[in-house]
Design a protein around this motif. Sequence first.
Motif, mmCIF file in Angstrom:
data_model
loop_
_atom_site.group_PDB
_atom_site.id
_atom_site.type_symbol
_atom_site.label_atom_id
_atom_site.label_comp_id
_atom_site.label_asym_id
_atom_site.label_seq_id
_atom_site.Cartn_x
_atom_site.Cartn_y
_atom_site.Cartn_z
ATOM 1 N N GLY A 1 -33.464 -29.618 6.259
ATOM 2 C CA GLY A 1 -33.532 -29.475 4.812
ATOM 3 C C GLY A 1 -34.799 -30.113 4.286
ATOM 4 N N THR A 2 -35.402 -29.501 3.284
ATOM 5 C CA THR A 2 -36.653 -30.019 2.733
ATOM 6 C C THR A 2 -36.396 -30.853 1.483
ATOM 7 O OG1 THR A 2 -37.119 -28.177 1.234
ATOM 8 C CG2 THR A 2 -37.784 -27.917 3.543
ATOM 9 N N ARG A 3 -37.415 -31.608 1.109
ATOM 10 C CA ARG A 3 -37.307 -32.496 -0.050
ATOM 11 C C ARG A 3 -36.958 -31.734 -1.327
ATOM 12 N NH1 ARG A 3 -38.959 -37.607 -1.146
ATOM 13 N NH2 ARG A 3 -39.789 -37.777 0.963
ATOM 14 N N GLU B 1 -36.739 -33.371 5.752
ATOM 15 C CA GLU B 1 -36.138 -34.691 5.683
ATOM 16 C C GLU B 1 -34.937 -34.862 6.602
ATOM 17 O OE1 GLU B 1 -35.350 -35.609 1.565
ATOM 18 O OE2 GLU B 1 -37.301 -36.569 1.434
ATOM 19 N N THR B 2 -33.912 -34.057 6.396
ATOM 20 C CA THR B 2 -32.670 -34.187 7.140
ATOM 21 C C THR B 2 -32.500 -32.986 8.054
ATOM 22 O OG1 THR B 2 -31.708 -35.302 5.235
ATOM 23 C CG2 THR B 2 -30.193 -34.567 6.936
ATOM 24 N N CYS B 3 -32.127 -33.219 9.316
ATOM 25 C CA CYS B 3 -32.023 -32.124 10.274
ATOM 26 C C CYS B 3 -30.640 -32.075 10.916
ATOM 27 C CB CYS B 3 -33.081 -32.248 11.368
ATOM 28 S SG CYS B 3 -34.785 -32.130 10.766
ATOM 29 N N THR C 1 -27.981 -26.855 1.792
ATOM 30 C CA THR C 1 -28.621 -28.091 1.367
ATOM 31 C C THR C 1 -28.433 -28.267 -0.132
ATOM 32 O OG1 THR C 1 -30.697 -29.342 1.417
ATOM 33 C CG2 THR C 1 -30.869 -26.992 0.963
ATOM 34 N N GLY C 2 -28.517 -29.512 -0.580
ATOM 35 C CA GLY C 2 -28.382 -29.803 -1.998
ATOM 36 C C GLY C 2 -29.507 -30.695 -2.470
ATOM 37 N N ALA C 3 -30.234 -30.286 -3.458
ATOM 38 C CA ALA C 3 -31.294 -31.086 -4.062
ATOM 39 C C ALA C 3 -31.205 -30.932 -5.563
ATOM 40 C CB ALA C 3 -32.665 -30.640 -3.561
ATOM 41 N N GLY C 4 -31.255 -32.055 -6.274
ATOM 42 C CA GLY C 4 -31.036 -31.980 -7.709
ATOM 43 C C GLY C 4 -29.638 -31.445 -7.970
ATOM 44 N N GLY C 5 -29.518 -30.445 -8.804
ATOM 45 C CA GLY C 5 -28.221 -29.860 -9.095
ATOM 46 C C GLY C 5 -28.034 -28.494 -8.491
ATOM 47 N N VAL C 6 -28.748 -28.201 -7.373
ATOM 48 C CA VAL C 6 -28.724 -26.868 -6.795
ATOM 49 C C VAL C 6 -28.258 -26.918 -5.342
ATOM 50 C CG1 VAL C 6 -30.110 -24.839 -6.195
ATOM 51 C CG2 VAL C 6 -30.570 -26.079 -8.312
ATOM 52 N N LEU C 7 -27.357 -26.011 -4.993
ATOM 53 C CA LEU C 7 -26.987 -25.776 -3.596
ATOM 54 C C LEU C 7 -27.685 -24.504 -3.133
ATOM 55 C CD1 LEU C 7 -23.110 -26.357 -3.642
ATOM 56 C CD2 LEU C 7 -24.916 -28.010 -3.142
ATOM 57 N N ARG C 8 -28.257 -24.561 -1.940
ATOM 58 C CA ARG C 8 -28.951 -23.383 -1.403
ATOM 59 C C ARG C 8 -28.501 -23.190 0.038
ATOM 60 N NH1 ARG C 8 -33.096 -24.476 -3.375
ATOM 61 N NH2 ARG C 8 -33.314 -22.903 -4.990
ATOM 62 N N ALA C 9 -28.151 -21.934 0.386
ATOM 63 C CA ALA C 9 -27.648 -21.632 1.721
ATOM 64 C C ALA C 9 -28.561 -20.647 2.430
ATOM 65 C CB ALA C 9 -26.230 -21.054 1.637
ATOM 66 N N LEU D 1 -27.176 -32.176 3.663
ATOM 67 C CA LEU D 1 -27.334 -30.994 4.504
ATOM 68 C C LEU D 1 -26.086 -30.823 5.343
ATOM 69 C CD1 LEU D 1 -29.168 -28.734 5.823
ATOM 70 C CD2 LEU D 1 -29.774 -30.477 7.523
ATOM 71 N N VAL D 2 -25.551 -29.615 5.376
ATOM 72 C CA VAL D 2 -24.458 -29.294 6.278
ATOM 73 C C VAL D 2 -24.828 -28.025 7.026
ATOM 74 C CG1 VAL D 2 -23.170 -28.034 4.484
ATOM 75 C CG2 VAL D 2 -21.972 -28.883 6.502
ATOM 76 N N VAL D 3 -24.730 -28.078 8.356
ATOM 77 C CA VAL D 3 -25.028 -26.940 9.214
ATOM 78 C C VAL D 3 -23.722 -26.484 9.833
ATOM 79 C CG1 VAL D 3 -26.343 -26.107 11.182
ATOM 80 C CG2 VAL D 3 -27.346 -27.812 9.656
ATOM 81 N N ASP D 4 -23.298 -25.294 9.480
ATOM 82 C CA ASP D 4 -21.993 -24.767 9.883
ATOM 83 C C ASP D 4 -22.194 -23.592 10.835
ATOM 84 O OD1 ASP D 4 -19.395 -23.940 10.098
ATOM 85 O OD2 ASP D 4 -19.161 -23.358 8.002
ATOM 86 N N ALA D 5 -22.113 -23.873 12.137
ATOM 87 C CA ALA D 5 -22.357 -22.837 13.138
ATOM 88 C C ALA D 5 -21.305 -21.739 13.081
ATOM 89 C CB ALA D 5 -22.388 -23.457 14.530
ATOM 90 N N ALA D 6 -20.050 -22.105 12.840
ATOM 91 C CA ALA D 6 -18.969 -21.118 12.850
ATOM 92 C C ALA D 6 -19.172 -20.056 11.769
ATOM 93 C CB ALA D 6 -17.622 -21.815 12.662
#
Length: 414
Positions: free
Chosen positions: A78-80, A66-68, A121-129, A110-115
């Motif tokens: 990030g996926t649905r 969905e979001t890139c 990504t966040g979907a529902g109540g979960v953050l996944r890195a 979605l947040v992409v942190d190069a540093a």
Amino acid sequence: MRRTRLVGASLLGLVLAGCTGPGNTPSGDSARTTVSAPGDPSAPRTPVVVSGPWRAWTTSLSAREETCGATAHQIVCGTRSGGLVGRSRADGEVTWAVPATGGAKKNGRLVVDAADERAVTGAGGVLRAANLRTGTAAWTQRLPDGTVPAALGAADGTVYALEAPATTYPAQALDAFRASDGKKLWHRTVDADPYTDIAAFGGRVYTTDGKKVTARDARTGAALATSSRGTECLNLVSGGHYLVCAGSPNSSRDSFPPLQRLDPVTLSPLPTAEDTGEKPERGLISSDGVLVLYEDSPEDPGAGAWNAYDLVHHRRLWSYDNTTEEAGLAGERFVTFTPGNVAAVRGRVITIDLHAGPQATGAAAPRMSAPYSQTRTGEHPVLVLPGADAGHVVVHALTHRSLRSIPLLSVGGL
């Protein structure tokens, strides 16, 4: 599609920058990407091998992506359901995947942190890195029951999440997690508007509730400063080491609070350029203090323009009539799509010198890409900026789901 006023005839004479197609990509290291087992945190941490430089290509997206975002080395989507997918900068093909667990849920964060080499990504109540260096799962954090991540941010080794009830607003808490392993650093009750971004730099994190801005210590979450009463801050715009309060793009009123730059330490108001008085929709700030703000007419939505303001010398620099709020910054250039209501130039990507503007000539003159199907207004395209050193911009077409990498041939390293 919103109606806008026509762009001046001077736009028609802009210099065109040729774009190499898939059959004319530059040569480079042809080593294929190697990653460890996707999504397995215990798998060996094999570094992702980048397969060649950025090239021009087009690829389809799966229905789940969905979001890139992007770094100088890869694209991340990030996926649905809250998973993450890595794609090669050389050909756009999938190189790794971190799947989500659980059912499909709408994912818009979605947040992409190069540093810090993390994508979250966040979907529902979960953050996944995901670990961007290895293409594997880095960590997972579950937010308190009944809450979702209303906004995400990252800076200086820390990931921030605004917690909001799944069905109501405003946000009720701000959480900080260590980017490397997801350890929760602190949790603070806040009153924050989830429709505005989290700003973080210089050891501080900033939020606004629409009336005031609060600065917190990035290490502890302790409040350090609050903006003065009378400084209305419906939308907090940040970039570089600059903070600006603007009106809300979600407002239905006809008048808006003026632009107001804030001191990042004290949050006291600083001298600020006078804005147009139109409705502010979206703002970007360069590292040297140029604010580029899309301002729209509240009476005739779509009759908008990107206006550039020098925050240091508090003056207006230039204006560019347009029909889109999609834009980004790459080096010393402002990147956006050409207006959709001018047949001679629509369906292109244009770069504009941040200081000289659209009327500049010579080396600072605007440059346009060739027209592509992915950049047409009906595709509802989104820009993904890997950074100036990449020399490319990625167009994410939302109607016919695809990514297209376009080389930006212009001065200033783009």
